[in-house]
Design an enzyme around this catalytic site. Structure first.
Site, short mmCIF file in Angstrom:
data_model
loop_
_atom_site.label_atom_id
_atom_site.label_comp_id
_atom_site.label_asym_id
_atom_site.label_seq_id
_atom_site.Cartn_x
_atom_site.Cartn_y
_atom_site.Cartn_z
N TYR A 150 64.61 -7.98 -20.34
CA TYR A 150 63.59 -7.76 -21.36
C TYR A 150 62.39 -7.02 -20.79
O TYR A 150 62.26 -6.86 -19.57
CB TYR A 150 63.16 -9.08 -22.01
CG TYR A 150 62.24 -9.94 -21.15
CD1 TYR A 150 62.70 -10.56 -20.00
CD2 TYR A 150 60.89 -10.10 -21.48
CE1 TYR A 150 61.85 -11.33 -19.22
CE2 TYR A 150 60.04 -10.87 -20.71
CZ TYR A 150 60.52 -11.49 -19.58
OH TYR A 150 59.69 -12.24 -18.81
N LYS A 173 63.84 -8.31 -14.35
CA LYS A 173 63.16 -8.95 -15.48
C LYS A 173 64.21 -9.53 -16.43
O LYS A 173 64.51 -8.97 -17.49
CB LYS A 173 62.22 -7.96 -16.18
CG LYS A 173 61.15 -8.67 -17.00
CD LYS A 173 59.99 -7.76 -17.30
CE LYS A 173 58.99 -8.37 -18.27
NZ LYS A 173 58.35 -9.59 -17.80
N GLU A 209 53.90 -15.47 -6.85
CA GLU A 209 53.26 -14.92 -8.05
C GLU A 209 53.04 -16.04 -9.04
O GLU A 209 53.29 -17.21 -8.74
CB GLU A 209 54.11 -13.79 -8.65
CG GLU A 209 55.48 -14.23 -9.09
CD GLU A 209 56.32 -13.12 -9.70
OE1 GLU A 209 55.77 -12.11 -10.17
OE2 GLU A 209 57.56 -13.28 -9.73
N LEU A 249 58.30 -10.15 -9.43
CA LEU A 249 58.56 -9.09 -10.40
C LEU A 249 57.66 -7.90 -10.06
O LEU A 249 56.46 -8.09 -9.78
CB LEU A 249 58.23 -9.58 -11.82
CG LEU A 249 58.61 -8.56 -12.89
CD1 LEU A 249 60.09 -8.65 -13.21
CD2 LEU A 249 57.80 -8.76 -14.15
N1 PDD Z 1 55.61 -11.47 -17.93
N2 PDD Z 1 55.61 -11.88 -12.90
C1 PDD Z 1 56.37 -12.48 -13.83
C2 PDD Z 1 57.29 -13.57 -13.40
C3 PDD Z 1 56.28 -12.08 -15.18
O1 PDD Z 1 57.05 -12.67 -16.10
C4 PDD Z 1 55.36 -11.06 -15.53
C5 PDD Z 1 55.24 -10.58 -16.94
C6 PDD Z 1 54.58 -10.47 -14.52
C7 PDD Z 1 53.62 -9.36 -14.81
O2 PDD Z 1 54.29 -8.15 -15.11
P1 PDD Z 1 53.64 -7.06 -16.04
O3 PDD Z 1 52.33 -6.71 -15.45
O4 PDD Z 1 54.62 -5.94 -16.02
O5 PDD Z 1 53.50 -7.67 -17.42
C8 PDD Z 1 54.75 -10.89 -13.21
C9 PDD Z 1 55.64 -11.06 -19.31
C10 PDD Z 1 54.35 -10.58 -19.82
C11 PDD Z 1 56.25 -12.18 -20.15
O6 PDD Z 1 57.24 -12.73 -19.69
O7 PDD Z 1 55.75 -12.47 -21.23
#
Ligand code: PDD
Length: 273
Positions: free
Chosen positions: A15, A128, A160, A184
Protein backbone atom coordinates in the site's frame (compact mmCIF):
# COMPACT_ATOMS: atom_id res chain seq x y z
CA UNK A 1 -14.06 -7.61 -1.46
CA UNK A 2 -14.45 -11.44 -1.31
CA UNK A 3 -13.25 -13.03 1.92
CA UNK A 4 -10.82 -15.13 -0.11
CA UNK A 5 -8.87 -12.05 -1.16
CA UNK A 6 -5.27 -12.69 -0.17
CA UNK A 7 -4.98 -9.34 1.59
CA UNK A 8 -7.70 -10.53 3.94
CA UNK A 9 -6.38 -14.09 4.36
CA UNK A 10 -2.61 -13.47 4.42
CA UNK A 11 -2.00 -9.72 4.47
CA UNK A 12 -0.63 -10.42 0.99
CA UNK A 13 -0.64 -6.87 -0.33
CA UNK A 14 1.17 -3.58 -0.43
CA UNK A 15 0.00 0.00 0.00
CA UNK A 16 0.79 3.69 -0.08
CA UNK A 17 -0.56 6.74 1.76
CA UNK A 18 -0.21 10.07 -0.04
CA UNK A 19 -0.93 13.55 1.29
CA UNK A 20 -3.34 15.59 -0.80
CA UNK A 21 -4.69 19.11 -0.85
CA UNK A 22 -7.34 20.39 -3.24
CA UNK A 23 -6.77 17.52 -5.64
CA UNK A 24 -2.98 17.87 -5.68
CA UNK A 25 -0.86 15.07 -4.31
CA UNK A 26 2.46 15.67 -2.58
CA UNK A 27 5.63 13.82 -3.66
CA UNK A 28 3.59 11.72 -6.09
CA UNK A 29 6.52 10.27 -8.00
CA UNK A 30 8.30 9.22 -4.80
CA UNK A 31 5.18 7.36 -3.68
CA UNK A 32 4.82 5.73 -7.10
CA UNK A 33 8.46 4.65 -7.05
CA UNK A 34 8.08 3.14 -3.58
CA UNK A 35 4.87 1.34 -4.60
CA UNK A 36 6.68 -0.15 -7.60
CA UNK A 37 9.59 -1.21 -5.39
CA UNK A 38 7.34 -2.82 -2.74
CA UNK A 39 5.50 -4.67 -5.52
CA UNK A 40 8.71 -5.92 -7.10
CA UNK A 41 10.07 -7.12 -3.74
CA UNK A 42 6.99 -9.32 -3.17
CA UNK A 43 6.61 -10.29 -6.86
CA UNK A 44 3.27 -8.55 -7.22
CA UNK A 45 2.07 -7.06 -10.47
CA UNK A 46 0.59 -3.55 -10.13
CA UNK A 47 -2.16 -3.27 -12.74
CA UNK A 48 -2.16 0.55 -12.86
CA UNK A 49 0.61 2.89 -13.96
CA UNK A 50 1.28 6.25 -12.33
CA UNK A 51 -1.07 8.12 -14.69
CA UNK A 52 -3.90 5.65 -14.10
CA UNK A 53 -3.47 5.88 -10.34
CA UNK A 54 -3.56 9.64 -10.63
CA UNK A 55 -6.80 9.57 -12.61
CA UNK A 56 -8.37 7.35 -9.91
CA UNK A 57 -6.98 9.60 -7.15
CA UNK A 58 -8.33 12.77 -8.70
CA UNK A 59 -11.78 11.28 -9.23
CA UNK A 60 -11.94 10.03 -5.63
CA UNK A 61 -10.74 13.39 -4.37
CA UNK A 62 -13.38 15.27 -6.32
CA UNK A 63 -16.08 12.89 -5.01
CA UNK A 64 -14.90 13.22 -1.39
CA UNK A 65 -14.88 16.99 -1.66
CA UNK A 66 -12.28 17.41 1.05
CA UNK A 67 -9.65 20.10 1.31
CA UNK A 68 -6.73 18.32 2.95
CA UNK A 69 -6.59 14.58 3.29
CA UNK A 70 -4.80 11.36 2.61
CA UNK A 71 -5.14 9.07 -0.35
CA UNK A 72 -4.84 5.35 0.40
CA UNK A 73 -3.81 2.93 -2.35
CA UNK A 74 -3.55 -0.83 -1.96
CA UNK A 75 -2.81 -3.73 -4.26
CA UNK A 76 -3.34 -7.31 -3.11
CA UNK A 77 -2.42 -10.52 -4.89
CA UNK A 78 -6.12 -11.06 -5.53
CA UNK A 79 -8.86 -13.59 -4.88
CA UNK A 80 -8.02 -17.29 -4.83
CA UNK A 81 -8.71 -20.45 -2.78
CA UNK A 82 -6.66 -20.31 0.43
CA UNK A 83 -3.20 -21.73 -0.30
CA UNK A 84 -0.04 -20.03 0.96
CA UNK A 85 1.96 -20.15 -2.26
CA UNK A 86 1.06 -17.75 -5.08
CA UNK A 87 -2.14 -18.56 -6.97
CA UNK A 88 -1.76 -19.44 -10.66
CA UNK A 89 -4.39 -17.18 -12.08
CA UNK A 90 -5.52 -14.52 -9.59
CA UNK A 91 -5.82 -10.93 -10.78
CA UNK A 92 -4.53 -8.29 -8.33
CA UNK A 93 -7.20 -6.44 -6.35
CA UNK A 94 -6.91 -2.66 -6.27
CA UNK A 95 -8.35 -0.52 -3.49
CA UNK A 96 -8.22 3.25 -3.19
CA UNK A 97 -9.94 5.73 -0.91
CA UNK A 98 -9.60 9.25 0.40
CA UNK A 99 -9.75 10.24 4.05
CA UNK A 100 -10.15 13.77 5.28
CA UNK A 101 -7.27 14.98 7.40
CA UNK A 102 -7.04 18.11 9.46
CA UNK A 103 -3.45 19.19 9.81
CA UNK A 104 -2.01 22.05 11.77
CA UNK A 105 0.39 23.72 9.38
CA UNK A 106 1.46 26.65 11.52
CA UNK A 107 3.47 26.97 14.70
CA UNK A 108 5.24 24.16 16.45
CA UNK A 109 2.14 22.50 17.80
CA UNK A 110 2.07 20.40 20.93
CA UNK A 111 5.12 18.23 21.48
CA UNK A 112 3.85 14.68 21.58
CA UNK A 113 4.37 11.89 24.09
CA UNK A 114 5.96 8.70 22.76
CA UNK A 115 6.42 5.28 24.31
CA UNK A 116 9.46 3.02 23.84
CA UNK A 117 8.55 -0.53 22.79
CA UNK A 118 10.32 -3.59 21.40
CA UNK A 119 10.32 -3.80 17.60
CA UNK A 120 8.51 -7.08 16.96
CA UNK A 121 8.21 -6.76 13.19
CA UNK A 122 9.66 -8.96 10.45
CA UNK A 123 13.00 -8.28 8.77
CA UNK A 124 11.62 -6.68 5.61
CA UNK A 125 10.29 -3.46 7.12
CA UNK A 126 11.51 -1.72 3.94
CA UNK A 127 8.50 -3.19 2.10
CA UNK A 128 5.29 -1.21 2.60
CA UNK A 129 3.20 -4.30 3.21
CA UNK A 130 -0.33 -4.35 4.65
CA UNK A 131 0.96 -6.82 7.27
CA UNK A 132 0.78 -4.24 10.02
CA UNK A 133 -0.19 -6.26 13.08
CA UNK A 134 2.98 -5.50 15.10
CA UNK A 135 2.59 -1.81 14.17
CA UNK A 136 -1.07 -1.90 15.22
CA UNK A 137 -0.22 -3.53 18.56
CA UNK A 138 2.61 -1.06 19.23
CA UNK A 139 0.44 1.96 18.43
CA UNK A 140 -2.32 0.59 20.65
CA UNK A 141 0.13 -0.03 23.53
CA UNK A 142 1.39 3.54 23.16
CA UNK A 143 -2.16 4.89 23.10
CA UNK A 144 -3.06 2.99 26.27
CA UNK A 145 -0.24 4.83 28.02
CA UNK A 146 -1.43 8.17 26.69
CA UNK A 147 1.21 8.23 23.94
CA UNK A 148 0.81 9.44 20.38
CA UNK A 149 3.45 7.19 18.87
CA UNK A 150 5.45 4.08 19.71
CA UNK A 151 9.21 4.30 19.18
CA UNK A 152 10.57 0.87 18.38
CA UNK A 153 13.81 -0.71 19.62
CA UNK A 154 15.57 -3.67 18.03
CA UNK A 155 18.79 -5.06 19.51
CA UNK A 156 19.23 -1.94 21.62
CA UNK A 157 18.93 0.41 18.63
CA UNK A 158 16.06 2.78 17.84
CA UNK A 159 14.52 1.89 14.48
CA UNK A 160 11.41 3.99 13.75
CA UNK A 161 7.88 4.71 14.93
CA UNK A 162 4.84 2.43 14.47
CA UNK A 163 3.83 4.55 11.44
CA UNK A 164 6.60 7.15 11.27
CA UNK A 165 10.36 7.48 10.84
CA UNK A 166 12.43 8.68 13.76
CA UNK A 167 14.95 11.53 13.97
CA UNK A 168 17.09 12.60 16.94
CA UNK A 169 19.28 15.65 17.42
CA UNK A 170 22.40 15.39 19.54
CA UNK A 171 24.90 18.23 19.79
CA UNK A 172 23.65 19.77 16.57
CA UNK A 173 23.81 16.52 14.58
CA UNK A 174 20.72 14.97 13.06
CA UNK A 175 20.56 11.20 13.53
CA UNK A 176 18.25 8.82 11.71
CA UNK A 177 18.36 5.11 10.97
CA UNK A 178 20.05 4.28 7.63
CA UNK A 179 17.93 2.76 4.87
CA UNK A 180 17.94 -1.01 5.29
CA UNK A 181 15.50 -3.82 6.02
CA UNK A 182 14.75 -2.48 9.54
CA UNK A 183 12.84 0.65 8.49
CA UNK A 184 10.46 1.90 5.85
CA UNK A 185 12.09 4.29 3.36
CA UNK A 186 9.74 7.12 4.31
CA UNK A 187 8.93 9.76 1.73
CA UNK A 188 8.77 12.39 4.48
CA UNK A 189 12.14 11.17 5.82
CA UNK A 190 13.61 11.56 2.33
CA UNK A 191 12.34 15.13 1.95
CA UNK A 192 13.40 16.09 5.50
CA UNK A 193 16.93 14.82 4.79
CA UNK A 194 17.01 16.85 1.57
CA UNK A 195 16.01 19.92 3.56
CA UNK A 196 18.57 19.19 6.29
CA UNK A 197 21.30 19.01 3.63
CA UNK A 198 20.10 22.27 2.09
CA UNK A 199 20.14 23.95 5.51
CA UNK A 200 23.63 22.65 6.26
CA UNK A 201 22.53 20.55 9.25
CA UNK A 202 25.07 17.73 9.81
CA UNK A 203 23.48 14.30 9.26
CA UNK A 204 24.39 10.93 10.77
CA UNK A 205 22.71 8.01 9.04
CA UNK A 206 23.20 5.68 12.00
CA UNK A 207 20.90 3.75 14.28
CA UNK A 208 20.82 5.50 17.65
CA UNK A 209 21.42 3.42 20.82
CA UNK A 210 18.39 3.44 23.13
CA UNK A 211 20.61 3.58 26.21
CA UNK A 212 22.08 6.93 25.07
CA UNK A 213 18.74 8.74 24.98
CA UNK A 214 19.78 10.91 27.93
CA UNK A 215 22.28 12.66 25.63
CA UNK A 216 19.64 13.65 23.06
CA UNK A 217 18.45 17.26 22.73
CA UNK A 218 15.53 16.88 20.29
CA UNK A 219 13.37 14.06 18.97
CA UNK A 220 10.85 14.14 16.14
CA UNK A 221 9.02 11.67 13.94
CA UNK A 222 8.00 12.04 10.29
CA UNK A 223 5.25 10.61 8.14
CA UNK A 224 2.78 11.47 5.41
CA UNK A 225 -0.04 12.07 7.89
CA UNK A 226 2.05 13.43 10.81
CA UNK A 227 4.47 15.57 8.77
CA UNK A 228 7.26 16.57 11.18
CA UNK A 229 5.98 15.92 14.69
CA UNK A 230 8.04 17.08 17.68
CA UNK A 231 8.31 14.61 20.55
CA UNK A 232 8.39 16.21 24.00
CA UNK A 233 8.81 13.06 26.03
CA UNK A 234 9.60 9.38 25.63
CA UNK A 235 7.85 7.91 28.63
CA UNK A 236 10.32 6.92 31.35
CA UNK A 237 13.35 7.46 29.08
CA UNK A 238 13.71 11.03 27.90
CA UNK A 239 12.18 14.45 28.30
CA UNK A 240 12.89 17.55 26.27
CA UNK A 241 14.67 20.06 28.45
CA UNK A 242 14.86 23.11 26.17
CA UNK A 243 13.74 24.50 22.83
CA UNK A 244 13.90 22.38 19.69
CA UNK A 245 15.37 24.71 17.05
CA UNK A 246 16.41 22.04 14.55
CA UNK A 247 13.02 20.30 14.68
CA UNK A 248 11.33 23.68 14.21
CA UNK A 249 13.50 24.58 11.19
CA UNK A 250 12.98 21.22 9.53
CA UNK A 251 9.26 21.29 10.25
CA UNK A 252 9.02 24.70 8.64
CA UNK A 253 11.12 23.63 5.67
CA UNK A 254 9.06 20.46 5.19
CA UNK A 255 5.75 22.31 5.36
CA UNK A 256 7.12 24.71 2.75
CA UNK A 257 7.88 21.79 0.43
CA UNK A 258 4.42 20.35 1.08
CA UNK A 259 2.83 23.69 0.27
CA UNK A 260 4.81 23.95 -2.98
CA UNK A 261 3.83 20.39 -3.93
CA UNK A 262 0.13 20.99 -3.44
CA UNK A 263 -0.28 24.45 -4.94
CA UNK A 264 -1.90 25.22 -8.26
CA UNK A 265 -3.94 23.10 -10.61
CA UNK A 266 -4.24 19.30 -10.31
CA UNK A 267 -1.36 17.26 -11.75
CA UNK A 268 -3.33 15.93 -14.72
CA UNK A 269 -4.50 19.41 -15.72
CA UNK A 270 -0.87 20.52 -15.60
CA UNK A 271 0.51 17.67 -17.62
CA UNK A 272 -2.33 18.07 -20.15
CA UNK A 273 -1.50 21.76 -20.49
N1 PDD B 1 2.82 5.10 7.44
N2 PDD B 1 7.50 3.98 8.97
C1 PDD B 1 6.37 3.24 8.95
C2 PDD B 1 6.39 1.91 9.62
C3 PDD B 1 5.21 3.73 8.33
O1 PDD B 1 4.10 2.99 8.31
C4 PDD B 1 5.24 5.02 7.74
C5 PDD B 1 4.05 5.59 7.04
C6 PDD B 1 6.44 5.76 7.79
C7 PDD B 1 6.56 7.11 7.15
O2 PDD B 1 6.58 7.02 5.75
P1 PDD B 1 6.06 8.21 4.85
O3 PDD B 1 6.83 9.42 5.24
O4 PDD B 1 6.33 7.76 3.46
O5 PDD B 1 4.59 8.37 5.12
C8 PDD B 1 7.55 5.19 8.40
C9 PDD B 1 1.62 5.50 6.74
C10 PDD B 1 1.37 6.95 6.75
C11 PDD B 1 0.44 4.68 7.27
O6 PDD B 1 0.64 3.49 7.44
O7 PDD B 1 -0.63 5.23 7.48
Amino acid sequence: MPVTDRAFLFGDGIYEVVFGRDGRFAFWELHMQRLARSAAEVELKVPLDSGQWLAVAERLWADAGCETGSLYLEVSRGVAPREHSFPERAEPTVVAFVKELKVATEGDGEAALAVLLPDQRWLRCDIKSVNLLPNVLARQAAKRQGGREAILVRDGLLTEGAATNLFLVRQGELWTHPLDQHILPGVTRHVVLEEARRLGIPIRLEAYPADELALVDEVFVTGTTSHVLAIGEILGHWRRSGPDPITARLRQAYLGRLEAETMGAPHSAQSAG
